[in-house]
Motif scaffolding. Structure first.
Motif, short mmCIF file in Angstrom:
data_model
loop_
_atom_site.label_atom_id
_atom_site.label_comp_id
_atom_site.label_asym_id
_atom_site.label_seq_id
_atom_site.Cartn_x
_atom_site.Cartn_y
_atom_site.Cartn_z
N UNK A 1 16.83 72.39 56.74
CA UNK A 1 16.43 72.43 58.15
C UNK A 1 15.24 73.38 58.27
N UNK A 2 14.12 72.90 58.75
CA UNK A 2 12.86 73.63 58.64
C UNK A 2 12.18 73.77 60.01
N UNK A 3 11.62 74.95 60.23
CA UNK A 3 10.74 75.18 61.37
C UNK A 3 9.39 75.63 60.83
N UNK A 4 8.31 74.98 61.27
CA UNK A 4 6.98 75.45 60.88
C UNK A 4 6.31 76.09 62.08
N UNK A 5 5.41 77.05 61.79
CA UNK A 5 4.82 77.88 62.83
C UNK A 5 3.54 77.37 63.43
N UNK A 6 3.13 76.15 63.12
CA UNK A 6 1.94 75.58 63.72
C UNK A 6 0.65 76.02 63.05
N UNK A 7 -0.45 75.44 63.50
CA UNK A 7 -1.77 75.66 62.91
C UNK A 7 -2.51 76.78 63.64
N UNK A 8 -2.95 77.79 62.87
CA UNK A 8 -3.81 78.82 63.44
C UNK A 8 -5.23 78.31 63.59
N UNK A 9 -5.66 77.47 62.63
CA UNK A 9 -6.97 76.82 62.68
C UNK A 9 -6.80 75.37 62.25
N UNK A 10 -7.64 74.46 62.71
CA UNK A 10 -7.51 73.06 62.30
C UNK A 10 -7.62 72.90 60.79
N UNK A 11 -6.70 72.15 60.21
CA UNK A 11 -6.76 71.87 58.79
C UNK A 11 -6.02 72.85 57.90
N UNK A 12 -5.54 73.98 58.45
CA UNK A 12 -4.78 74.90 57.61
C UNK A 12 -3.36 74.36 57.42
N UNK A 13 -2.62 74.99 56.51
CA UNK A 13 -1.23 74.58 56.27
C UNK A 13 -0.33 75.42 57.16
N UNK A 14 0.41 74.81 58.08
CA UNK A 14 1.27 75.59 58.95
C UNK A 14 2.36 76.30 58.15
N UNK A 15 2.62 77.58 58.40
CA UNK A 15 3.60 78.31 57.61
C UNK A 15 5.03 77.89 57.94
N UNK A 16 5.89 78.00 56.95
CA UNK A 16 7.31 77.79 57.17
C UNK A 16 7.91 79.10 57.66
N UNK A 17 8.38 79.12 58.91
CA UNK A 17 8.90 80.35 59.49
C UNK A 17 10.43 80.42 59.42
N UNK A 18 11.06 79.30 59.14
CA UNK A 18 12.52 79.30 58.96
C UNK A 18 12.92 78.12 58.10
N UNK A 19 13.90 78.36 57.23
CA UNK A 19 14.46 77.29 56.42
C UNK A 19 15.93 77.61 56.17
N UNK A 20 16.82 76.70 56.57
CA UNK A 20 18.25 76.89 56.41
C UNK A 20 18.85 75.74 55.61
N UNK A 21 19.86 76.05 54.79
CA UNK A 21 20.70 75.00 54.27
C UNK A 21 21.47 74.38 55.43
N UNK A 22 21.46 73.07 55.51
CA UNK A 22 22.15 72.37 56.59
C UNK A 22 23.55 72.00 56.11
N UNK A 23 24.56 72.10 56.98
CA UNK A 23 25.92 71.76 56.54
C UNK A 23 26.00 70.34 55.97
N UNK A 24 26.34 70.22 54.71
CA UNK A 24 26.35 68.91 54.06
C UNK A 24 27.57 68.08 54.43
N UNK A 25 28.56 68.70 55.08
CA UNK A 25 29.71 67.92 55.53
C UNK A 25 29.49 67.35 56.93
#
Length: 326
Positions: free
Chosen positions: A143-167
């Motif tokens: 489960x991922x949240x990205x922080x958006x683009x600071x400038x056009x064409x850059x790679x938005x940073x991953x600001x959160x990443x969680x293991x999602x309940x597999x059940x």
């Protein structure tokens, strides 16, 4: 000779978080990587770049551009890439991004680049121009949240990443609707959308951080579903001028309501659709009954209604020996 094989997930996109002149970082987003339908590709050395299998023209176009886009010290070597398995494009499951990243990863692996950076993969694949969920999901899953683009064409940073309940089981439904917006049509739609109101963007960020992520971390399915439902309503309202309503069509809106009545939570539309999703913990018998009901009532096929689960790891790259010349 060495044959490479890669398996990557599909992506559910729950929504973008904001765009317009008042937003310091454009777009941002939240989404989840899921096991099915997924993609599988294979590559082997060749005298020239070549593509085969489903979506071969799209792969061939990528292969034509990769040598000119690669700036690393090791030259890329030609490969034959076969798409072994891939779902239909433009259904809201991130096929284009995952396919492009998988092709780039195979080309680099065949050329001896074992650990490419996300920037390198993004440049070669030409993906991540709005959402970064698919980029980060390719490498990490979950489960991922990205922080958006600071400038056009850059790679938005991953600001959160969680293991999602597999059940927690995930139902995917594709209603009979046109393909989701993509390419120039998508760009035109964004150009015509009004900016997201600042209060809406603030509310979406609060819903993601304090409600959605916290519920997933605490394994509270009902709270997760409630938060996702609110996010979908806010995002859908922002996209309504482009898609004619909160969802891609009246059939989708009806199906989302039906999924809630059937006891599932968090029902919504992935990206531009038409694919829908919902979450629950039904037994195997209940899954079969729900699947049969939806297929019968809405005249849907096996590929249109199916169950999956989260994928909490990135794309899997494997090596296998292939027979050489006799």
């Amino acid at each position: 000779m060495t044959r490479l094989r890669i398996r990557t997930a599909s992506r559910l996109h729950f929504g973008l978080l904001g765009w317009g002149p008042h937003v310091r970082r454009q777009f941002g987003g939240v989404g989840l990587m899921v096991e099915e339908p997924g993609l599988e590709l294979a590559a082997e050395p060749a005298e020239r770049f070549h593509a085969a299998g489903p979506l071969a023209p799209r792969v061939a176009a990528l292969l034509d551009r990769i040598p000119d886009r690669w700036t690393g010290p090791t030259p890329v070597r030609p490969v034959r890439i076969e798409v072994v398995r891939a779902p239909e494009e433009h259904a809201g499951l991130g096929v284009g991004t995952q396919l492009s990243l998988a092709v780039a990863r195979l080309v680099l692996a065949a050329s001896g680049v074992e650990e490419p950076t996300l920037d390198q993969l993004a440049r070669l694949s030409e993906r991540g121009r709005r959402s970064g969920v698919g980029l980060h999901g390719f490498l990490h899953g979950g489960l991922i949240v990205d922080g958006g683009h600071a400038t056009p064409g850059d790679v938005p940073p991953m600001v959160s990443r969680l293991d999602f309940p597999e059940d927690w089981s995930i139902l995917i439904v594709r209603p009979p609707a046109p393909s989701g917006r993509h390419g120039g049509d998508e760009a035109a739609a964004f150009a015509g959308l009004p900016p997201v109101p600042e209060r809406t963007s603030e509310r979406l960020c609060r819903l993601v951080l304090l409600d959605l992520l916290s519920a997933a971390a605490g394994r509270d399915l009902d709270a997760f579903g409630a938060a996702l439902g609110e996010i979908q309503r806010e995002v859908g309202a922002a996209f309504a001028p482009a898609q004619g309503g909160v969802y891609a069509g009246p059939e989708s809106e009806s199906l989302v309501a039906e999924l809630g009545r059937l006891g599932l939570v968090g029902a919504g539309q992935s990206s531009w659709g038409p694919s829908l999703y919902a979450f629950g913990t039904p037994s195997d018998d209940q899954k079969r009954a729900l699947t049969a009901r939806l297929r019968d009532r809405h005249d849907l096929g096996p590929r249109d209604v199916f169950w999956t689960r989260a994928r909490n790891r990135g794309a899997g790259l494997a090596t296998a020996a292939t027979p050489g010349p006799a």
